[in-house]
Each structure stands twice: as structure tokens, then as C-alpha cells.
Design a protein around this motif. Structure first.
Motif, PDB file in Angstrom:
ATOM      1  N   GLU A 123       0.836  -1.191   0.000  1.00  0.00           N
ATOM      2  CA  GLU A 123       0.000   0.000   0.000  1.00  0.00           C
ATOM      3  C   GLU A 123       0.880   1.254   0.000  1.00  0.00           C
ATOM      4  O   GLU A 123       1.872   1.342   0.716  1.00  0.00           O
ATOM      5  CB  GLU A 123      -0.912  -0.004   1.238  1.00  0.00           C
ATOM      6  N   ASN A 124       0.496   2.214  -0.834  1.00  0.00           N
ATOM      7  CA  ASN A 124       1.223   3.484  -0.962  1.00  0.00           C
ATOM      8  C   ASN A 124       2.630   3.312  -1.522  1.00  0.00           C
ATOM      9  O   ASN A 124       3.460   4.215  -1.411  1.00  0.00           O
ATOM     10  CB  ASN A 124       1.288   4.221   0.390  1.00  0.00           C
ATOM     11  N   ILE A 125       2.906   2.173  -2.115  1.00  0.00           N
ATOM     12  CA  ILE A 125       4.197   1.925  -2.751  1.00  0.00           C
ATOM     13  C   ILE A 125       3.954   1.768  -4.250  1.00  0.00           C
ATOM     14  O   ILE A 125       3.008   1.091  -4.643  1.00  0.00           O
ATOM     15  CB  ILE A 125       4.859   0.652  -2.180  1.00  0.00           C
ATOM     16  N   PRO A 126       4.752   2.402  -5.113  1.00  0.00           N
ATOM     17  CA  PRO A 126       4.535   2.280  -6.555  1.00  0.00           C
ATOM     18  C   PRO A 126       4.449   0.825  -7.002  1.00  0.00           C
ATOM     19  O   PRO A 126       5.248  -0.018  -6.580  1.00  0.00           O
ATOM     20  CB  PRO A 126       5.773   2.963  -7.143  1.00  0.00           C
ATOM     21  N   LYS A 279      13.398   7.603  -7.932  1.00  0.00           N
ATOM     22  CA  LYS A 279      13.115   7.900  -6.525  1.00  0.00           C
ATOM     23  C   LYS A 279      14.387   8.315  -5.786  1.00  0.00           C
ATOM     24  O   LYS A 279      14.367   9.201  -4.928  1.00  0.00           O
ATOM     25  CB  LYS A 279      12.492   6.685  -5.844  1.00  0.00           C
ATOM     26  N   LYS A 284       9.445  12.271  -9.169  1.00  0.00           N
ATOM     27  CA  LYS A 284       8.139  11.670  -8.939  1.00  0.00           C
ATOM     28  C   LYS A 284       7.968  10.400  -9.775  1.00  0.00           C
ATOM     29  O   LYS A 284       8.397  10.334 -10.919  1.00  0.00           O
ATOM     30  CB  LYS A 284       7.026  12.668  -9.265  1.00  0.00           C
ATOM     31  N   PRO A 286       4.793   7.485 -10.749  1.00  0.00           N
ATOM     32  CA  PRO A 286       3.363   7.182 -10.621  1.00  0.00           C
ATOM     33  C   PRO A 286       3.104   6.076  -9.604  1.00  0.00           C
ATOM     34  O   PRO A 286       3.940   5.184  -9.420  1.00  0.00           O
ATOM     35  CB  PRO A 286       2.975   6.718 -12.039  1.00  0.00           C
ATOM     36  N   SER A 287       1.947   6.131  -8.936  1.00  0.00           N
ATOM     37  CA  SER A 287       1.628   5.135  -7.918  1.00  0.00           C
ATOM     38  C   SER A 287       1.382   3.759  -8.524  1.00  0.00           C
ATOM     39  O   SER A 287       1.592   2.742  -7.872  1.00  0.00           O
ATOM     40  CB  SER A 287       0.387   5.568  -7.123  1.00  0.00           C
ATOM     41  N   GLN A 288       0.967   3.719  -9.789  1.00  0.00           N
ATOM     42  CA  GLN A 288       0.737   2.433 -10.442  1.00  0.00           C
ATOM     43  C   GLN A 288       0.883   2.572 -11.951  1.00  0.00           C
ATOM     44  O   GLN A 288       0.390   3.524 -12.541  1.00  0.00           O
ATOM     45  CB  GLN A 288      -0.656   1.905 -10.106  1.00  0.00           C
TER      46      GLN A 288
END
Length: 302
Positions: A123-126, A279, A284, A286-288
Motif C-alpha cells: 500500500e502506498n508503494i509504486p 526515486k 516523482k 506514478p503510484s501504479q
């Protein structure tokens, strides 16, 4: 330092490539290192610098053809960026995955690629995924086009938050839309290359002997189904058509060869490493990201 006739500070500057060092001094230090068989303590250097040149990879297995393919391409792109790789095998254990994440973090790795069936840790990891939902649609449509009207998806027990569930959901929705008989057949969670898994597939086929089409959610599973069909006297694809998933080397070595859904593993691995590099540079990410899949037609479908 004593062997090279220089100060310990000079040795440190040579090892860490900091500041101006004459070529003569550098050669003295390298010669002393070779003579003394000296290897720098990477862990200590990582702790002092608060980072390393390593990227961690956590895989459930290296025996499975899909994950060996993933490891091959991850190592390729890690090396391309002049980094090194640390590999951990979780054996599908959430506890081991979390332990390895802590271990890699303690080694100050630049980033970690986790190939996990356990999305809770992500969760909250690309996330880098293939289009699993589209894969389910392509598989169902291919079986329908082969004339199959009584089909099933063979899948290990899944939860809604893992990628394989999307394949299952899409497959069943496609069966509903086309008004044909579709069912989910859950396999045991066994090592996919084990004899026990092959026996489990055989028993499931005997219990579902009316099927004329199967979508197996991995090529290894599809290969086991082909083997079980032979034992039962079922012809592939004349009596039953089979579609796999992944497009690993095993899909071309079976007889008949396996029609399968191709995952763009090389591109996915390249992106995963690029994301870590970005990173590190505070860029930046994207989250997915979802990569498209495609159907590879071979001999296991009519």
C-alpha cells in the motif's frame, strides 16, 4: 596504508573515490590491496554513507520460470545502472517478506523490488503490473473462438486485492456476457513444479471431466494440465483447449505448445528499476503503471 606507504585517510579517499588522488598513489593502494587480499567492508561503508550501491529483490521462488525470467531482467537493468543486486527468496511467506524488507533496509539498499502475492505490504508503494483483467478477457475469448462452451479458470485460491483475482473476475464476466458455462476451479497451493501439484491437477480434471476449455493462470499450470489430459486420454486441443499465462520458456517446450497470455516482463523490469533510480533522485514516480498483455497463439487451442 602501511603496505602502500600512505596515510589511512589517503586509502579511504582511494576506496571511496573522493578528492584528487594521483595515479601513482592510486596504484600503490591498489597494489597493496591485491598483495594483502583486502576486500572493503561493504556493510560498514553503506552504514557510513547511509546508502549502498545495491537494489534488493524479494521473490517467492527462483524455481518458477516466471520468477527466474523476472530475476534475469531485473539483474540486467540493475547492472546497466552500475548497481548490484541482493536477492531474497520469501517462499510466499508474508513473515519472511517483512523480515527481508527489514534486512535490506538495514543494509541501506537504494530500493527494493518485491514480487509478492501479498498486496498488504505494497500500500502506498509504486506498483508495476500487467493488465491482468485484459488477460482474463483474452483467454476467455480465445476459448470461445475455439468453439468451447463449457470452460473453467484454474487458479490458486485468491483474494480480491491480488493480481490473479483480476484474471478470474474478467474471465467469469466474459463467460456471463457470452452466456456460456464458466466456473472457477481452485488448485492447491503447492510448489508448481512438484509431483504433488501434478497429482492435484489430475484429480481436479477428473472431477471436471466435462470441460472443453481451460484457462490456466500460469504456463506451468497449463503444462501440468496438458500432462494430466494425456493420462486421462483427452486430446489437446481436439477434446479440450488450453490457454496459459506468462509466456515463459515452458510454453514452447510442451507438446502441444501452449497458447498463452504474454506478460511484457522485460519492459516491466526495466520500468521497476528506472522507478527506483528516479526515486533516488527525488523524482516523482506514478503510484501504479499497468503494462498491456497480448495473446500468443500456439498449438493448445483449436
Amino acid at each position: 596504508a602501511a603496505e602502500a606507504g600512505v596515510t589511512s585517510t589517503t586509502v579511504s579517499r582511494v576506496l571511496n573515490n573522493r578528492g584528487y588522488i594521483s595515479e601513482e598513489t592510486r596504484e600503490k593502494v591498489y597494489s597493496a590491496m591485491e598483495k594483502l587480499n583486502y576486500m572493503p567492508n561493504e556493510m560498514a561503508r553503506n552504514l557510513s554513507r547511509q546508502k549502498s550501491d545495491y537494489i534488493g529483490v524479494i521473490l517467492p521462488s527462483v524455481e518458477h520460470p516466471y520468477f527466474s525470467k523476472v530475476l534475469h531482467w531485473l539483474e540486467h537493468y540493475v547492472t546497466k545502472h552500475n548497481y548490484k543486486i541482493m536477492v531474497c527468496i520469501s517462499e510466499n511467506s508474508r513473515e519472511k517478506e517483512l523480515q527481508y524488507i527489514d534486512l535490506l533496509y538495514s543494509h541501506r539498499v537504494l530500493g527494493i523490488v518485491v514480487c509478492s502475492h501479498i498486496r498488504e505490504i505494497a500500500e502506498n508503494i509504486p506498483a508495476v503490473l500487467c493488465d491482468n483483467y485484459q488477460g482474463g478477457i483474452l483467454a476467455a475469448n480465445r476459448l470461445f473462438d475455439a468453439g468451447c462452451r463449457n470452460i473453467a479458470i484454474f487458479n490458486p485460491p485468491t483474494k480480491e486485492n491480488i493480481p490473479a483475482y483480476s484474471r478470474e473476475k474478467a474471465f467469469m464476466k466474459c463467460c456471463e456476457d457470452k452466456k456460456i458455462s464458466g466456473r472457477v476451479v481452485y488448485t492447491d497451493r503447492l510448489a508448481p513444479l512438484s509431483e504433488e501439484f501434478g497429482n492435484n491437477i489430475l484429480e481436479l480434471l477428473k472431477k471436471n471431466s466435462d470441460l472443453d476449455g481451460i484457462f490456466a493462470t500460469s504456463d506451468v499450470m497449463a503444462a501440468n494440465i496438458i500432462r494430466a489430459c494425456k493420462k486421462m486420454g483427452k486430446r489437446v486441443p481436439e477434446d479440450i483447449s488450453i490457454v496459459g499465462f506468462d509466456d515463459t520458456w515452458i510454453s514452447t517446450l510442451t507438446y502441444p505448445s501452449i497458447t498463452t497470455i504474454h506478460q511484457p516482463v522485460q519492459e516491466m523490469c526495466e520500468y521497476a528499476i528506472e522507478a527506483i533510480v528516479k526515486k533516488v533522485k527525488s523524482e516523482k514516480v506514478p503510484s501504479q503503471v499497468v503494462f498491456p498483455v497480448e495473446l500468443i497463439d500456439r498449438e493448445s487451442t483449436k
